[in-house]
Every structure is written in C-alpha cells, then in structure tokens.
Design a protein around this motif. Sequence first.
Motif, PDB file in Angstrom:
ATOM      1  N   GLY A 123       0.795  -1.218   0.000  1.00  0.00           N
ATOM      2  CA  GLY A 123       0.000   0.000   0.000  1.00  0.00           C
ATOM      3  C   GLY A 123       0.830   1.272   0.000  1.00  0.00           C
ATOM      4  N   ARG A 124       2.142   1.141  -0.027  1.00  0.00           N
ATOM      5  CA  ARG A 124       2.992   2.329  -0.012  1.00  0.00           C
ATOM      6  C   ARG A 124       2.851   3.119  -1.316  1.00  0.00           C
ATOM      7  NH1 ARG A 124       8.919   3.702   2.185  1.00  0.00           N
ATOM      8  NH2 ARG A 124       8.627   5.944   1.909  1.00  0.00           N
ATOM      9  N   ILE A 125       2.750   4.452  -1.167  1.00  0.00           N
ATOM     10  CA  ILE A 125       2.734   5.303  -2.357  1.00  0.00           C
ATOM     11  C   ILE A 125       4.162   5.474  -2.829  1.00  0.00           C
ATOM     12  CG2 ILE A 125       2.067   7.528  -3.324  1.00  0.00           C
ATOM     13  CD1 ILE A 125      -0.204   5.779  -2.241  1.00  0.00           C
ATOM     14  N   LEU A 126       4.422   5.125  -4.071  1.00  0.00           N
ATOM     15  CA  LEU A 126       5.794   5.149  -4.564  1.00  0.00           C
ATOM     16  C   LEU A 126       6.121   6.417  -5.345  1.00  0.00           C
ATOM     17  CD1 LEU A 126       6.269   1.433  -5.631  1.00  0.00           C
ATOM     18  CD2 LEU A 126       6.754   2.521  -3.439  1.00  0.00           C
ATOM     19  N   MET A 127       5.191   6.860  -6.164  1.00  0.00           N
ATOM     20  CA  MET A 127       5.463   8.060  -6.953  1.00  0.00           C
ATOM     21  C   MET A 127       4.182   8.633  -7.536  1.00  0.00           C
ATOM     22  SD  MET A 127       7.264   6.314 -10.308  1.00  0.00           S
ATOM     23  CE  MET A 127       6.814   7.575 -11.496  1.00  0.00           C
ATOM     24  N   PHE A 128       4.346   9.778  -8.132  1.00  0.00           N
ATOM     25  CA  PHE A 128       3.255  10.477  -8.792  1.00  0.00           C
ATOM     26  C   PHE A 128       3.788  10.956 -10.132  1.00  0.00           C
ATOM     27  CE2 PHE A 128       1.290  14.481  -9.967  1.00  0.00           C
ATOM     28  CZ  PHE A 128      -0.060  14.261  -9.766  1.00  0.00           C
ATOM     29  N   ALA A 129       3.046  10.709 -11.192  1.00  0.00           N
ATOM     30  CA  ALA A 129       3.505  11.136 -12.514  1.00  0.00           C
ATOM     31  C   ALA A 129       2.288  11.396 -13.406  1.00  0.00           C
ATOM     32  CB  ALA A 129       4.418  10.072 -13.115  1.00  0.00           C
ATOM     33  N   TRP A 130       2.524  11.527 -14.693  1.00  0.00           N
ATOM     34  CA  TRP A 130       1.447  11.838 -15.625  1.00  0.00           C
ATOM     35  C   TRP A 130       1.430  10.835 -16.773  1.00  0.00           C
ATOM     36  CZ3 TRP A 130      -1.740  16.144 -14.724  1.00  0.00           C
ATOM     37  CH2 TRP A 130      -1.336  16.969 -13.669  1.00  0.00           C
ATOM     38  N   MET A 131       0.265  10.623 -17.315  1.00  0.00           N
ATOM     39  CA  MET A 131       0.146   9.823 -18.535  1.00  0.00           C
ATOM     40  C   MET A 131      -0.677  10.605 -19.557  1.00  0.00           C
ATOM     41  SD  MET A 131      -0.589   5.872 -17.319  1.00  0.00           S
ATOM     42  CE  MET A 131       0.543   5.003 -16.199  1.00  0.00           C
ATOM     43  N   ASN A 132      -0.375  10.363 -20.819  1.00  0.00           N
ATOM     44  CA  ASN A 132      -1.294  10.814 -21.862  1.00  0.00           C
ATOM     45  C   ASN A 132      -2.010   9.576 -22.401  1.00  0.00           C
ATOM     46  OD1 ASN A 132       0.536   9.546 -23.489  1.00  0.00           O
ATOM     47  ND2 ASN A 132       1.189  11.363 -24.609  1.00  0.00           N
ATOM     48  N   ARG A 133      -2.848   9.796 -23.374  1.00  0.00           N
ATOM     49  CA  ARG A 133      -3.672   8.725 -23.917  1.00  0.00           C
ATOM     50  C   ARG A 133      -2.823   7.540 -24.398  1.00  0.00           C
ATOM     51  NH1 ARG A 133      -8.944   9.481 -25.625  1.00  0.00           N
ATOM     52  NH2 ARG A 133      -9.567   7.874 -27.079  1.00  0.00           N
ATOM     53  N   GLU A 134      -1.772   7.879 -25.133  1.00  0.00           N
ATOM     54  CA  GLU A 134      -0.929   6.830 -25.700  1.00  0.00           C
ATOM     55  C   GLU A 134      -0.220   6.040 -24.593  1.00  0.00           C
ATOM     56  OE1 GLU A 134       2.218   8.290 -28.172  1.00  0.00           O
ATOM     57  OE2 GLU A 134       2.796   6.275 -28.868  1.00  0.00           O
ATOM     58  N   SER A 135       0.302   6.746 -23.597  1.00  0.00           N
ATOM     59  CA  SER A 135       1.066   6.043 -22.565  1.00  0.00           C
ATOM     60  C   SER A 135       0.162   5.162 -21.709  1.00  0.00           C
ATOM     61  CB  SER A 135       1.866   7.035 -21.707  1.00  0.00           C
ATOM     62  OG  SER A 135       1.031   7.795 -20.878  1.00  0.00           O
ATOM     63  N   LEU A 136      -1.069   5.604 -21.484  1.00  0.00           N
ATOM     64  CA  LEU A 136      -1.989   4.766 -20.704  1.00  0.00           C
ATOM     65  C   LEU A 136      -2.382   3.519 -21.500  1.00  0.00           C
ATOM     66  CD1 LEU A 136      -3.675   4.114 -18.257  1.00  0.00           C
ATOM     67  CD2 LEU A 136      -5.397   5.750 -19.033  1.00  0.00           C
ATOM     68  N   ALA A 137      -2.621   3.699 -22.788  1.00  0.00           N
ATOM     69  CA  ALA A 137      -2.936   2.543 -23.627  1.00  0.00           C
ATOM     70  C   ALA A 137      -1.761   1.562 -23.647  1.00  0.00           C
ATOM     71  CB  ALA A 137      -3.279   3.002 -25.043  1.00  0.00           C
ATOM     72  N   LEU A 138      -0.542   2.100 -23.736  1.00  0.00           N
ATOM     73  CA  LEU A 138       0.644   1.244 -23.728  1.00  0.00           C
ATOM     74  C   LEU A 138       0.822   0.545 -22.383  1.00  0.00           C
ATOM     75  CD1 LEU A 138       3.180   3.524 -25.653  1.00  0.00           C
ATOM     76  CD2 LEU A 138       2.334   1.268 -26.395  1.00  0.00           C
ATOM     77  N   THR A 139       0.501   1.256 -21.319  1.00  0.00           N
ATOM     78  CA  THR A 139       0.586   0.658 -19.980  1.00  0.00           C
ATOM     79  C   THR A 139      -0.277  -0.594 -19.914  1.00  0.00           C
ATOM     80  OG1 THR A 139       1.050   2.778 -18.909  1.00  0.00           O
ATOM     81  CG2 THR A 139       0.067   1.062 -17.530  1.00  0.00           C
ATOM     82  N   VAL A 140      -1.486  -0.492 -20.463  1.00  0.00           N
ATOM     83  CA  VAL A 140      -2.396  -1.637 -20.465  1.00  0.00           C
ATOM     84  C   VAL A 140      -1.871  -2.732 -21.387  1.00  0.00           C
ATOM     85  CG1 VAL A 140      -4.716  -2.400 -21.112  1.00  0.00           C
ATOM     86  CG2 VAL A 140      -4.403  -0.263 -19.826  1.00  0.00           C
ATOM     87  N   ASP A 141      -1.432  -2.344 -22.577  1.00  0.00           N
ATOM     88  CA  ASP A 141      -0.974  -3.335 -23.555  1.00  0.00           C
ATOM     89  C   ASP A 141       0.268  -4.080 -23.074  1.00  0.00           C
ATOM     90  OD1 ASP A 141      -2.989  -2.651 -25.209  1.00  0.00           O
ATOM     91  OD2 ASP A 141      -1.762  -1.499 -26.620  1.00  0.00           O
ATOM     92  N   GLU A 142       1.207  -3.328 -22.503  1.00  0.00           N
ATOM     93  CA  GLU A 142       2.500  -3.922 -22.143  1.00  0.00           C
ATOM     94  C   GLU A 142       2.502  -4.503 -20.734  1.00  0.00           C
ATOM     95  OE1 GLU A 142       5.569  -1.009 -22.975  1.00  0.00           O
ATOM     96  OE2 GLU A 142       4.894  -0.773 -25.061  1.00  0.00           O
ATOM     97  N   GLY A 143       1.565  -4.041 -19.899  1.00  0.00           N
ATOM     98  CA  GLY A 143       1.494  -4.566 -18.536  1.00  0.00           C
ATOM     99  C   GLY A 143       2.507  -3.936 -17.592  1.00  0.00           C
ATOM    100  N   TYR A 144       3.200  -2.920 -18.064  1.00  0.00           N
ATOM    101  CA  TYR A 144       4.157  -2.175 -17.237  1.00  0.00           C
ATOM    102  C   TYR A 144       3.882  -0.680 -17.410  1.00  0.00           C
ATOM    103  CZ  TYR A 144       6.814  -6.431 -16.399  1.00  0.00           C
ATOM    104  OH  TYR A 144       7.188  -7.692 -15.993  1.00  0.00           O
ATOM    105  N   ALA A 145       4.145   0.081 -16.339  1.00  0.00           N
ATOM    106  CA  ALA A 145       3.815   1.504 -16.370  1.00  0.00           C
ATOM    107  C   ALA A 145       4.622   2.254 -17.430  1.00  0.00           C
ATOM    108  CB  ALA A 145       4.054   2.123 -15.000  1.00  0.00           C
TER     109      ALA A 145
END
Lengths: 128, 128
Positions: free
Chosen positions: B27-49
């Motif tokens: 449950g530890r908060i590790l970081m805070f960052a931003w995603m755009n549409r492409e990076s979020l789609a890639l996150t889902v596709d690749e399974g890594y942030a």
Amino acid sequence: MNPSWLNEIQWTEDGLVPVIAQQYDTGRILMFAWMNRESLALTVDEGYAVYWSRSRNRLWRKGEESGHRQKVVDIQLDCDADVILIKIAQEGGIACHTGRESCFYRSLKDGEWQTVDPVLKDPKTIYK
Amino acid sequence: MNPSWLNEIQWTEDGLVPVIAQQYDTGRILMFAWMNRESLALTVDEGYAVYWSRSRNRLWRKGEESGHRQKVVDIQLDCDADVILIKIAQEGGIACHTGRESCFYRSLKDGEWQTVDPVLKDPKTIYK
C-alpha cells in the motif's frame, strides 16, 4: 506565512500543489485534490485537511458539509517537492461525495471501468 | 486507439491525467507522474507503467534506464474520472531516482522537511 518549509514546495503557476490523501492505517488511497499555500498552512495549523477547491475557487475544509473531516497524521513531500502526500484518519469512513470510502472505486476490467466498491451512505443523507 | 474506457477519462487541456503509483501489496505510495492517452494505452498493452514525461516531452517507460520497471496489477479511476491510481509491483524495490523505495521520503516534523527513508542504492550505480 513564509516559513521555509512552505517555500521549499514547487508550486504550480497557479500557486497549487497536488495532494494525495491516504488513510494512515490501512494505506488506502482515499482521494486526490489540490492545496494552495494558505490551505496547506491551515491544514497544519488546524490539524485537519483544508484543500483549495478549483471548481469553487475557495478554501475547502474537507467535511465542512458532510462532517467527514480528515484528521492529519503525517504530511510528506516527494523528491521533486511538487507533490504532497497526507496520511489522514478519515472521519465517518467516507471520503467520496458518492458516499463511498474512497474516490477510487472503479477498476479497469475487461476493457471497462467497473465499480468495485459499495456506496456506504446515500449522498442525499450526507449533503442536506 | 479509441476504446470507450479511454474516452471516459477527463484529460487535462494538455491531454494528460495525473497518476498515483502504489505498491500493490504494502500500500505504499511510490510516486506520482502523468500519462497521456498513448502512454496509458501502452501501460495496459505492455502490462508495465508507461508515463508521459513532461520535462522530456516524450514517452517514459518507467525503468527504461534503471531497470526498475513497474508491473501493473490494477488500474483504478476516481469519481471525477480525472485521476488514475495504478497498483503496481515495483521491480528492484526502488521507485525514486534518489535510490529510495518511494519518492515520498520527507516528512514534515518540527517545521521542516525531514528525510525519513534511507537510500537503498547509490543513484550513480542505477543510472550509468
């Protein structure tokens, strides 16, 4: 209102900083909001979370209507000094205006946002 | 790249969404960052942030240099559909560029930001 710890924060152009609110004992993320300099100083002084409402353009003492205040346990700053994490004790066990414990109650499953958390209290009875 | 779950997100004017990364088991908060549409789609596709680096103005596959990738366990959306929470397994146990587990390693105590977490690995040996 110029203590150095406030000056160390990298405020946005609008004078805000993003704030993550985490329940101190369970680690659950309850909500995400913004603070300005005044609201963060008040949060420390009062011991309860005070945000800056961007939609209402005013100080927002969390729980001022609902009674669901957030008692501050710890305030943390990230490496870039531009994000705040507050560990809080959520009064009433409800942080979200939908009457749920957390604002994060939807999970991406099978290509859609599925609600995975129950409403604990009807919002109509929270906000009169 | 127009699945409805991506369209439901309230992107900023710059086409971004704030993202909180939380270690899934502690449950530890590790970081805070931003995603755009492409990076979020890639996150889902690749399974890594995959984030959007605002400073470098490009896609940022977390761990691309350090090897400290973030395996995605769950992706959650808040009530206003404008903040994402990802639950991840942090590879190497280090999320922060300072060599610490979390970017949130400073705590407000006695009117100053005090470092409360150790450096686990010298950044010089992380980024070559």
